[in-house]
Enzyme design. Structure first.
Site, mmCIF file in Angstrom:
data_model
loop_
_atom_site.group_PDB
_atom_site.id
_atom_site.type_symbol
_atom_site.label_atom_id
_atom_site.label_comp_id
_atom_site.label_asym_id
_atom_site.label_seq_id
_atom_site.Cartn_x
_atom_site.Cartn_y
_atom_site.Cartn_z
ATOM 1 N N ASP A 13 0.830 -1.385 0.263
ATOM 2 C CA ASP A 13 0.058 0.065 0.019
ATOM 3 C C ASP A 13 0.963 1.221 -0.196
ATOM 4 O O ASP A 13 0.454 2.162 0.617
ATOM 5 C CB ASP A 13 -0.923 -0.150 1.118
ATOM 6 C CG ASP A 13 -1.788 -1.355 1.094
ATOM 7 O OD1 ASP A 13 -2.390 -1.672 0.220
ATOM 8 O OD2 ASP A 13 -1.949 -1.877 2.367
ATOM 9 N N LYS A 16 2.029 2.299 -5.130
ATOM 10 C CA LYS A 16 2.720 1.883 -6.437
ATOM 11 C C LYS A 16 1.967 2.087 -7.634
ATOM 12 O O LYS A 16 2.653 2.421 -8.631
ATOM 13 C CB LYS A 16 3.153 0.234 -6.344
ATOM 14 C CG LYS A 16 3.972 0.057 -5.005
ATOM 15 C CD LYS A 16 4.084 -1.512 -5.139
ATOM 16 C CE LYS A 16 3.014 -2.366 -4.535
ATOM 17 N NZ LYS A 16 2.625 -2.094 -3.155
HETATM 18 P P1 IMP Z 1 -2.722 -12.707 1.671
HETATM 19 O O1 IMP Z 1 -2.050 -12.312 0.698
HETATM 20 O O2 IMP Z 1 -4.251 -12.617 1.185
HETATM 21 O O3 IMP Z 1 -2.567 -14.259 2.092
HETATM 22 O O4 IMP Z 1 -2.640 -12.095 2.912
HETATM 23 C C1 IMP Z 1 -1.413 -12.244 3.849
HETATM 24 C C2 IMP Z 1 -0.907 -10.627 4.478
HETATM 25 O O5 IMP Z 1 -0.550 -10.060 3.665
HETATM 26 C C3 IMP Z 1 -2.065 -10.120 5.417
HETATM 27 O O6 IMP Z 1 -1.584 -9.453 6.272
HETATM 28 C C4 IMP Z 1 -2.638 -8.922 4.180
HETATM 29 O O7 IMP Z 1 -3.196 -7.990 4.971
HETATM 30 C C5 IMP Z 1 -1.414 -8.755 3.680
HETATM 31 N N1 IMP Z 1 -1.603 -8.283 2.199
HETATM 32 C C6 IMP Z 1 -1.775 -8.994 1.242
HETATM 33 N N2 IMP Z 1 -2.029 -8.072 0.087
HETATM 34 C C7 IMP Z 1 -1.801 -6.702 0.444
HETATM 35 C C8 IMP Z 1 -1.718 -5.581 -0.207
HETATM 36 O O8 IMP Z 1 -1.775 -5.617 -1.310
HETATM 37 N N3 IMP Z 1 -1.403 -4.574 0.460
HETATM 38 C C9 IMP Z 1 -1.117 -4.784 1.966
HETATM 39 N N4 IMP Z 1 -1.075 -5.933 2.667
HETATM 40 C C10 IMP Z 1 -1.489 -6.861 1.869
#
Ligand code: IMP
Length: 428
Positions: A13, A16
């Protein structure tokens, strides 16, 4: 000729999407290399706000080809919805969007499993986006995954789905989840999606190789951030892919020798969404103010983001593991109102100071940040259109970051719009 990787240097976040959109008019190809629809890249222009989850942020530049590389996990249904959204802005993706035939597919069962696993973890949950990312990568690495090319072959698809559904129904039972999956329905849905996506599916590794051979400028777009990297991040509170620059090679098929630049995108402060350590997190009214001014709510899930001061220890680590050789600082304007700005320059762990980011979870959780206070600039930076007009306080802030990280800041972003950007150095 450049092949530039653009990565998030914090916990994702960082803004980008805006920077990639800005750089896209200088390049012929933009390629995503990891992650999936867990990402949310927000673009703002012509009074429109668009959030892209899978389609590379270059899609709004007519002459840019967009690639979804082999390292991405693709939810075909989410992608089809996003393509409709793109088309609604009078952009035709046909002939400009290329999807890797080897990219793995996020199936409906991956989403069900992601959510059921999180639920079963109670207080220890990761706080995933629930988009099926982890389970899809697990299937990839256990060699049970469905690839984009399989959506075009009914026989292969059926064999894989039937095997996976049997296994996942067992798992769901163990997780006390009532949902029962049915292979026929899944196969039907995926074959239909495959038919619609067929015109875009190809060997994107070859496409990128040829583009490079032809001397074209290429941009490799990372999702999430370095500290969410499955190898180098705050494990297990990470995503399941490699957002770091190394992932750009495995996730596209371009070799390490192809990379000419690595640009790290960093916010002027820090945020994190989901659980896991966050040394400079603010649980006070300053953190609340940053969240409010910076509109810090997840682009994918709408969750409030955790907020904190800039952490140069974590950033130095990100510079090291990514080989960052240029930085873009975003959301500078969010700090416009602050009299004083704190920057974390060391960690105190059990009374010992260090400038090295610890890898052990227990150690990161013990960190007491050591801050250096800088004078705030107390002016509206969104109105500044010339780098020479920047107040000395902003110049000092930038110089402080550059000196600590030993990397030049080439872009300062002072708002979400394209014109709210100052190029401190030329970006080729
Ligand atoms: P997942 O990628 O959905 O498996 O989530 C794993 C971790 O990465 C969690 O803490 C999410 O909040 C974080 N996360 C996944 N995608 C993003 C993103 O695009 N921005 C910020 N955090 C992310």
């Amino acid at each position: 000729m450049s092949t530039r990787v653009v990565i998030g240097a914090q916990w994702g976040d960082e803004g980008k999407g805006k920077i990639i959109d800005l750089l896209s008019n200088k390049v012929s190809v933009v390629a995503r290399y990891q992650g999936g629809a867990n990402a949310g890249h927000t673009l703002k222009f012509d009074n429109t706000t668009i959030v892209l989850h899978l389609v590379p942020s270059g899609v709004f530049h007519d002459n840019t080809e967009c690639v979804i590389g082999n390292g991405v996990v693709i939810d075909p249904l989410a992608l089809l919805t996003e393509l409709e959204e793109v088309r609604s802005h009078n952009i035709n993706p046909e002939g400009r969007l290329f999807i890797s035939e080897s990219a793995h597919v996020i199936m409906s069962y991956h989403k069900v499993l992601d959510q059921a696993r999180e639920k079963s973890k109670g207080d220890n949950k990761i706080g995933t986006t629930g988009r099926g990312i982890g389970p899809a990568y697990v299937h990839k690495y256990s060699r049970n995954g469905v690839r984009m090319m399989d959506l075009l072959d009914a026989e292969v698809l059926r064999t894989k789905v039937e095997a996976n559904v049997t296994e996942i129904n067992h798992l769901l039972e163990q997780l006390n989840c009532d949902e029962k999956l049915e292979a026929n329905q899944i196969v039907k849905e995926m074959l239909e999606a495959g038919e619609k996506l067929k015109p875009f599916v190809c060997d994107t590794g070859l496409l990128l190789h040829n583009a490079q051979k032809a001397g074209k400028n290429i941009l490799l777009e990372g999702a999430q951030g370095a500290l969410l990297d499955v190898d180098h991040g705050t494990y297990p509170f990470v995503t399941s892919s490699s957002p770091t620059s190394g992932g750009a090679c495995t996730g596209t098929g371009l070799p390490p020798t192809a990379i000419t630049h690595v640009m790290g995108i960093m916010k002027a402060y820090c945020t994190r969404v989901g659980n896991g350590p966050f040394p400079t997190e603010l649980h006070n009214e300053i953190g609340e103010e940053i969240r409010k001014i910076g509109h810090e709510f997840g682009a994918t899930t709408g969750r409030p983001r955790r907020t904190g001061w800039l952490d140069l220890v974590a950033l130095k680590y990100a510079c090291r593991i990514n080989g960052i050789n240029e930085l873009a600082v975003t959301k500078l304007d969010v700090l416009d109102a602050f009299e004083e700005i704190q920057i974390c320059t060391a960690y105190d762990i059990d009374g010992v100071q260090t400038d090295q980011f610890p890898l052990e979870l227990k150690k990161i959780e013990k960190v007491k940040p050591v801050y250096t206070a800088l004078k705030g600039w107390n002016c509206d930076t969104t109105k500044i259109t010339d780098k020479e007009a920047l107040p000395q306080t902003v110049k000092d802030y930038v110089a402080f970051i550059e000196t600590y990280l030993e990397v030049p800041v080439v872009i300062l972003s002072t708002g979400p719009k394209r014109k709210e950007t100052l190029f401190l150095q030329e970006v080729h």
